[in-house]
Design an enzyme around this catalytic site. Structure first.
Site, PDB file in Angstrom:
ATOM      1  CB  CYS A 138      -1.608   0.546  -1.287  1.00 20.97           C
ATOM      2  SG  CYS A 138      -2.849   1.073  -0.092  1.00 20.97           S
ATOM      3  N   GLY A 184      -4.878   1.514  -6.468  1.00 24.94           N
ATOM      4  CA  GLY A 184      -5.422   2.483  -5.526  1.00 24.94           C
ATOM      5  C   GLY A 184      -5.726   3.787  -6.215  1.00 24.94           C
ATOM      6  CG  ASN A 231       0.623  -3.385  -1.143  1.00 21.24           C
ATOM      7  OD1 ASN A 231       1.024  -4.237  -1.905  1.00 21.24           O
ATOM      8  ND2 ASN A 231      -0.654  -3.283  -0.810  1.00 21.24           N
ATOM      9  N   GLY A 232      -0.344  -3.138   2.254  1.00 22.46           N
ATOM     10  CA  GLY A 232      -0.711  -4.238   3.146  1.00 22.46           C
ATOM     11  C   GLY A 232      -1.569  -3.757   4.300  1.00 22.46           C
ATOM     12  CE1 TYR A 269     -10.824  -6.867 -10.532  1.00 17.93           C
ATOM     13  CE2 TYR A 269     -10.215  -6.408  -8.259  1.00 17.93           C
ATOM     14  CZ  TYR A 269     -10.819  -6.016  -9.436  1.00 17.93           C
ATOM     15  OH  TYR A 269     -11.402  -4.783  -9.529  1.00 17.93           O
TER      16      TYR A 269
END
Length: 486
Positions: A16, A42, A117-118, A258
């Protein structure tokens, strides 16, 4: 019928992206621009919450930032000098509007909005205990447990309640929290998920990646340290708290491979330069005689440039990508399903016919896309197709905010490299070594004890407890035993 693009689900899904502004005019407009820059993290949903000094305002929607937050009436409905936003790809919780962040609740201390985020790896266990004690959940997101832990904490101040909540959760998190007292930005004690701080005039800005600062014209200040809480009060005072004491950082190594945009900076290192270094190291470890080095667009491009420069083999664009195919597309029937790869990638036949080519990609997950790309090269007349991967084999699932397939569906878990080569029908297949990856990142090698990064997707060395996963394994074993007894 609208379905998920089958060629996107053969990638490790971005986690995210979060972005926050404290003390800026038209904060929500700045957040919307920042989220545009983080859209790659996201694509399922986006949301923004603002605070105008008296009230909180929220707009959340399924889909991309564009189309949802580029209308004046939406931004006008999010007034205030502070705002935070989120772009989501679901890792825990179903894909629905109730899980779109920022999540918001009215607590005894006032409004509380959080963008995360996570992934919290003990969220289910904590959730069950909270429900037992009377908490009522409105979403299936793991993030909501943080709100309930803050709400039920016996500590007096909001900051202490928040720290109390963080000490009860496991896993990976970067958080931006908004309250009537100000904005809080923090990372988990290992710093698995990224978070950086910047300035735009007098405004303080937080984001998942530095590229978002570039887009809004902000200056990068520093990285939020692992385990650090940075508080920005409404009058602009900045305070740092370190409730976890000294920590040993284990940031996600796949951000370099990536996830992050190549024009971002991570820990003072250019992501683009690191990926070129990974490609160069890949060429040193796994040389091959060929006519062209060809990237699998777009993620394989920097590594392919590095491979070509190191090997002396010319870099060429042998695969042309269409940028007009999104996460979903209409499939008129099963008979044309196998043609779908050409909607997104098509071979440059005039270039590759009769040539020996080296394909460079960032990873192999299920292997289905690699198989189709190799087949496409064969059909376009390539004499030889060699594949080189700019990361070690992905053998393990991630439980820290990256949506990966079950381990049994990972090609590298099922097959050795020879078997993988046969599966994708390549003339040869090779991956960068784990120590080679660390070398490209500026390390001598991977440390045997307390490695420098979280590389669990490659090594299975998870840096935190996996309570929910362990509980699920025990439950499954118990159910199997019960079946045998019956």
């Amino acid at each position: 019928m609208i379905t998920t693009n089958p060629f996107d689900d053969d990638k490790l899904r971005e986690e995210c992206g979060i972005f926050g502004v404290s003390g800026g005019e038209t904060a929500s407009a700045i957040v919307a621009l920042g989220l545009h820059a983080l859209q790659h993290r996201g694509q399922e949903a986006a949301g923004i919450t603002s605070w105008d000094g008296h009230d909180f305002h929220t707009h959340r929607a399924m889909g991309h930032v564009a189309g949802n937050f580029d209308r004046d009436e939406v931004i006008r409905g999010l007034p205030g000098a502070s705002a935070c936003g989120h772009v989501r790809y679901s890792t825990t919780g179903e894909t629905s509007l109730r899980n779109v962040q920022p999540l918001y609740a009215e607590l005894n201390s006032g409004g509380f909005a959080v963008a995360h985020n996570g992934n919290i790896s003990n969220a289910m266990k904590v959730r069950r205990e909270l429900i037992r004690r009377g908490s009522i959940f409105q979403s299936t997101s793991d993030t909501e447990v943080i709100i309930h832990l803050v709400a039920t904490s016996s500590y007096r101040t909001l900051l202490d309640k928040f720290i109390d909540a963080l000490k009860q959760i496991e896993g990976a998190y970067s958080l931006i929290v908004m309250t009537p007292e100000g904005m809080i930005a923090c990372r988990d004690p290992l710093g698995i998920r990224p978070l950086v701080m910047g300035k735009l005039g007098d405004a303080v800005i937080f984001a998942s990646e530095t590229v978002a600062f570039d887009v809004v014209g902000a200056d990068y200040v520093r990285t939020i340290d692992p385990g650090e809480l940075v508080i920005v009060t409404n009058d602009g005072e900045i305070r740092s708290h370190r409730p976890f004491g000294e920590t040993h950082a284990r940031p996600c190594i796949f951000e370099h491979v990536y996830f992050s945009r190549p024009d971002s900076i991570i820990d003072n290192s250019s992501v683009y330069s690191v990926r070129k270094a990974i490609g160069a190291q890949l060429a040193i470890e796994n040389p091959v005689e060929a006519d062209y080095v060809i990237p699998v667009p777009d993620s394989g491009v920097p590594a392919a440039i590095g491979y070509a420069q190191q090997s002396g083999i010319p870099f060429e664009l042998g695969i042309i990508r269409s940028h007009y195919i999104g996460r979903t597309f209409i499939q008129p029937g099963d008979k044309v399903r196998h043609l779908g790869v050409k909607l997104k990638h098509n071979a440059n036949r005039a270039l590759i016919e009769g040539k020996r080519i080296v394909l460079i990609d960032d990873s192999i997950v299920r292997g289905t896309t690699s198989l189709k790309i190799v087949q496409m090269m064969r059909e376009a007349g390539a004499a030889e197709v060699h594949m080189r991967i700019a990361s070690p084999p992905t053998k393990h699932s991630c439980f820290y905010g990256v949506d990966t397939p079950e381990r049994t569906k990972l090609l590298a878990h099922k097959l050795d490299i020879g078997g993988m080569q046969d599966f994708i029908h390549a003339d040869s297949l090779a991956f960068i070594s784990i120590n080679g990856l660390y070398k490209a990142l500026g390390e001598a090698k991977r440390a045997d004890i307390r490695p420098q990064y979280c590389d669990a997707c490659f090594t299975g060395d998870y840096p935190t407890k996996l309570t929910d996963q362990d509980d699920a394994v025990v439950t499954n074993q118990f159910e199997l035993l019960a079946e045998r007894v019956v």
